[in-house]
Motif scaffolding. Structure first.
Motif, PDB file in Angstrom:
ATOM      1  N   MET A   1     -62.059  12.273   7.966  1.00 39.84           N
ATOM      2  CA  MET A   1     -62.422  13.747   7.147  1.00 39.84           C
ATOM      3  C   MET A   1     -61.689  14.797   7.426  1.00 39.84           C
ATOM      4  SD  MET A   1     -64.650  14.848   5.047  1.00 39.84           S
ATOM      5  CE  MET A   1     -64.978  16.645   4.544  1.00 39.84           C
ATOM      6  N   GLU A   2     -61.003  15.270   6.695  1.00 46.51           N
ATOM      7  CA  GLU A   2     -60.036  16.590   7.019  1.00 46.51           C
ATOM      8  C   GLU A   2     -59.151  16.460   8.037  1.00 46.51           C
ATOM      9  OE1 GLU A   2     -60.518  20.495   5.243  1.00 46.51           O
ATOM     10  OE2 GLU A   2     -59.963  18.496   4.490  1.00 46.51           O
ATOM     11  N   ALA A   3     -58.496  15.251   8.076  1.00 46.77           N
ATOM     12  CA  ALA A   3     -57.612  15.169   9.280  1.00 46.77           C
ATOM     13  C   ALA A   3     -56.196  14.381   8.905  1.00 46.77           C
ATOM     14  CB  ALA A   3     -58.301  14.352  10.184  1.00 46.77           C
ATOM     15  N   PHE A   4     -56.334  13.655   7.880  1.00 48.63           N
ATOM     16  CA  PHE A   4     -55.353  12.782   7.337  1.00 48.63           C
ATOM     17  C   PHE A   4     -53.870  13.426   7.026  1.00 48.63           C
ATOM     18  CE2 PHE A   4     -52.858  10.787   4.162  1.00 48.63           C
ATOM     19  CZ  PHE A   4     -52.489   9.600   4.677  1.00 48.63           C
ATOM     20  N   TYR A   5     -54.142  14.736   6.660  1.00 49.74           N
ATOM     21  CA  TYR A   5     -52.900  15.421   6.286  1.00 49.74           C
ATOM     22  C   TYR A   5     -52.252  16.150   7.341  1.00 49.74           C
ATOM     23  CZ  TYR A   5     -56.746  18.846   6.041  1.00 49.74           C
ATOM     24  OH  TYR A   5     -57.722  19.853   6.248  1.00 49.74           O
ATOM     25  N   TYR A   6     -52.795  15.784   8.332  1.00 50.69           N
ATOM     26  CA  TYR A   6     -51.955  16.224   9.758  1.00 50.69           C
ATOM     27  C   TYR A   6     -51.000  15.277  10.024  1.00 50.69           C
ATOM     28  CZ  TYR A   6     -55.548  20.220  10.043  1.00 50.69           C
ATOM     29  OH  TYR A   6     -56.124  21.255   9.989  1.00 50.69           O
ATOM     30  N   ALA A   7     -51.227  14.150   9.733  1.00 41.27           N
ATOM     31  CA  ALA A   7     -50.403  12.941  10.075  1.00 41.27           C
ATOM     32  C   ALA A   7     -48.570  13.645   9.891  1.00 41.27           C
ATOM     33  CB  ALA A   7     -50.418  11.625   9.117  1.00 41.27           C
ATOM     34  N   SER A   8     -47.887  13.130  10.625  1.00 36.75           N
ATOM     35  CA  SER A   8     -46.505  13.511  10.658  1.00 36.75           C
ATOM     36  C   SER A   8     -45.806  12.883   9.686  1.00 36.75           C
ATOM     37  CB  SER A   8     -45.611  13.568  12.038  1.00 36.75           C
ATOM     38  OG  SER A   8     -45.953  12.352  12.386  1.00 36.75           O
ATOM     39  N   ASP A   9     -46.461  11.298   9.501  1.00 38.63           N
ATOM     40  CA  ASP A   9     -45.551  10.444   8.399  1.00 38.63           C
ATOM     41  C   ASP A   9     -46.701   9.846   7.968  1.00 38.63           C
ATOM     42  OD1 ASP A   9     -44.461   8.606   7.189  1.00 38.63           O
ATOM     43  OD2 ASP A   9     -43.114   7.875   8.803  1.00 38.63           O
ATOM     44  N   PRO A  10     -47.358  10.374   6.900  1.00 36.82           N
ATOM     45  CA  PRO A  10     -48.590   9.850   6.304  1.00 36.82           C
ATOM     46  C   PRO A  10     -48.613   8.509   5.743  1.00 36.82           C
ATOM     47  CG  PRO A  10     -47.554  11.690   5.041  1.00 36.82           C
ATOM     48  CD  PRO A  10     -47.025  11.870   6.177  1.00 36.82           C
ATOM     49  N   ILE A  11     -47.283   8.188   5.082  1.00 37.74           N
ATOM     50  CA  ILE A  11     -47.106   6.713   4.933  1.00 37.74           C
ATOM     51  C   ILE A  11     -47.356   5.963   5.983  1.00 37.74           C
ATOM     52  CG2 ILE A  11     -45.697   5.100   3.668  1.00 37.74           C
ATOM     53  CD1 ILE A  11     -46.787   6.882   1.542  1.00 37.74           C
ATOM     54  N   GLN A  12     -46.702   6.125   7.172  1.00 34.81           N
ATOM     55  CA  GLN A  12     -46.700   5.412   8.244  1.00 34.81           C
ATOM     56  C   GLN A  12     -47.987   5.188   8.882  1.00 34.81           C
ATOM     57  OE1 GLN A  12     -45.087   3.138  10.082  1.00 34.81           O
ATOM     58  NE2 GLN A  12     -45.984   3.138  11.756  1.00 34.81           N
ATOM     59  N   THR A  13     -48.813   6.263   8.733  1.00 42.06           N
ATOM     60  CA  THR A  13     -50.307   6.270   8.989  1.00 42.06           C
ATOM     61  C   THR A  13     -51.093   5.401   8.141  1.00 42.06           C
ATOM     62  OG1 THR A  13     -50.222   8.452   9.815  1.00 42.06           O
ATOM     63  CG2 THR A  13     -52.545   7.698   9.279  1.00 42.06           C
ATOM     64  N   LEU A  14     -51.177   5.159   6.908  1.00 40.52           N
ATOM     65  CA  LEU A  14     -51.625   4.312   5.891  1.00 40.52           C
ATOM     66  C   LEU A  14     -51.161   2.998   6.133  1.00 40.52           C
ATOM     67  CD1 LEU A  14     -51.400   6.299   2.631  1.00 40.52           C
ATOM     68  CD2 LEU A  14     -53.438   5.681   3.892  1.00 40.52           C
ATOM     69  N   SER A  15     -50.042   2.471   6.573  1.00 40.44           N
ATOM     70  CA  SER A  15     -49.352   1.404   6.932  1.00 40.44           C
ATOM     71  C   SER A  15     -50.171   0.908   8.356  1.00 40.44           C
ATOM     72  CB  SER A  15     -47.934   1.220   6.993  1.00 40.44           C
ATOM     73  OG  SER A  15     -47.285   1.464   5.775  1.00 40.44           O
ATOM     74  N   GLU A  16     -50.286   1.744   9.230  1.00 40.65           N
ATOM     75  CA  GLU A  16     -51.129   1.441  10.486  1.00 40.65           C
ATOM     76  C   GLU A  16     -52.458   1.265  10.216  1.00 40.65           C
ATOM     77  OE1 GLU A  16     -50.278   1.708  14.263  1.00 40.65           O
ATOM     78  OE2 GLU A  16     -49.006   0.454  12.965  1.00 40.65           O
ATOM     79  N   LEU A  17     -53.203   1.881   9.369  1.00 41.78           N
ATOM     80  CA  LEU A  17     -54.532   1.755   9.036  1.00 41.78           C
ATOM     81  C   LEU A  17     -54.755   0.251   8.216  1.00 41.78           C
ATOM     82  CD1 LEU A  17     -55.700   5.124   7.757  1.00 41.78           C
ATOM     83  CD2 LEU A  17     -56.675   3.842   9.500  1.00 41.78           C
ATOM     84  N   ALA A  18     -53.527  -0.075   7.352  1.00 43.21           N
ATOM     85  CA  ALA A  18     -53.785  -1.391   6.982  1.00 43.21           C
ATOM     86  C   ALA A  18     -53.602  -2.581   7.742  1.00 43.21           C
ATOM     87  CB  ALA A  18     -52.672  -1.466   5.866  1.00 43.21           C
ATOM     88  N   ARG A  19     -52.784  -2.168   8.828  1.00 43.21           N
ATOM     89  CA  ARG A  19     -52.424  -3.226  10.012  1.00 43.21           C
ATOM     90  C   ARG A  19     -53.708  -3.572  10.548  1.00 43.21           C
ATOM     91  NH1 ARG A  19     -51.848  -3.107  15.287  1.00 43.21           N
ATOM     92  NH2 ARG A  19     -51.663  -0.788  15.340  1.00 43.21           N
ATOM     93  N   ILE A  20     -54.587  -2.376  11.024  1.00 40.88           N
ATOM     94  CA  ILE A  20     -55.814  -2.806  11.982  1.00 40.88           C
ATOM     95  C   ILE A  20     -56.924  -3.252  11.427  1.00 40.88           C
ATOM     96  CG2 ILE A  20     -54.653  -0.944  13.754  1.00 40.88           C
ATOM     97  CD1 ILE A  20     -57.081   0.973  12.625  1.00 40.88           C
ATOM     98  N   LEU A  21     -56.805  -2.896   9.946  1.00 44.95           N
ATOM     99  CA  LEU A  21     -58.046  -3.265   9.206  1.00 44.95           C
ATOM    100  C   LEU A  21     -58.018  -5.016   8.776  1.00 44.95           C
ATOM    101  CD1 LEU A  21     -58.481  -0.598   6.813  1.00 44.95           C
ATOM    102  CD2 LEU A  21     -60.399  -1.184   8.181  1.00 44.95           C
TER     103      LEU A  21
END
Length: 226
Positions: A110-130
């Motif tokens: 919530m109100e944090a994702f857009y602080y990611a320096s590399d948002p595509i990488q962050t999404l890839s990391e989330l897909a990895r851990i899920l």
């Protein structure tokens, strides 16, 4: 200024509790949609005060909760707000999540994702851990269609990513998610003064404030790992 420095200051000033109060207006409507079952593991990206994990544990009986924040002070505060030993708070970067692959059932932010320096990488990391079938509920108020959020960057030293609804869907798919749903959750709890009280310190006209909170509200994008 780094994310850590910015939000260490916020935590030291007690602003984490203020964010919790404001975000709860719409976050609770996103959290109640999450298909979390008893005993499942949940992850909160940019956990702040840790309120989302506390709520999920209480409402669903989630097993383990992990909250990650880039700010040690935020994580320290969050730890002090609960004595639940099933909730752990981690300090780290959004682009390298300190959790094993296929170890999480559902993730929230919530109100944090857009602080990611590399948002595509962050999404890839989330897909990895899920785990397969796991969901990521991503809630943001700062997005392209919400024109009233566009000047927020002027008050934040950390660079933020402002995507449109379509860009969120495209990025989720690029990272390997199926996009299950996307909609705007209105904030119906913020108090909006009568027309005669405008302009206020923050708003020139009442219809602008109504549009910001009742129409644009919080953008929720839900991704599912195949």
């Amino acid at each position: 200024m780094s994310v850590r420095e910015e939000f260490d200051e916020w935590a030291a000033e007690g602003r984490d509790r203020g964010m919790e109060e404001r975000h709860w207006h719409t976050a609770k409507h996103a959290l109640v949609r999450m298909p979390v079952e008893e005993g499942e593991t949940v992850f909160d990206l940019g956990t702040g005060s840790g309120y989302a994990l506390r709520a999920l544990r209480e409402a669903t009986g989630a097993g383990r909760g992990y909250g990650l924040d880039g700010s040690p002070e935020m994580a320290r505060n969050a730890r002090s707000y609960t004595d639940d030993s099933s909730i752990s708070f981690l300090i780290g970067d959004f682009d390298s999540l300190p959790l094993a692959a296929d170890s999480v059932d559902h993730a929230f932010s919530m109100e944090a994702f857009y602080y990611a320096s590399d948002p595509i990488q962050t999404l890839s990391e989330l897909a990895r851990i899920l785990r397969p079938g796991g969901t990521f509920f991503c809630a943001v108020n700062y997005y392209e269609e919400n024109v009233h959020s566009h000047d927020w960057q002027e008050d934040i030293a950390v660079e933020m990513t402002r995507w449109s609804r379509a860009e969120y869907r495209e990025a989720f798919r690029e990272a390997g998610f199926h996009v299950a749903e996307q909609d705007a959750i209105p904030d119906r709890e913020i108090e909006i003064p009568d027309e005669c009280e405008f302009p206020t310190d923050g708003w020139e006209a009442r219809d602008e404030m109504v549009e910001r909170y009742r129409t644009y509200g919080t953008l929720l994008t839900v991704g599912v790992v195949p």
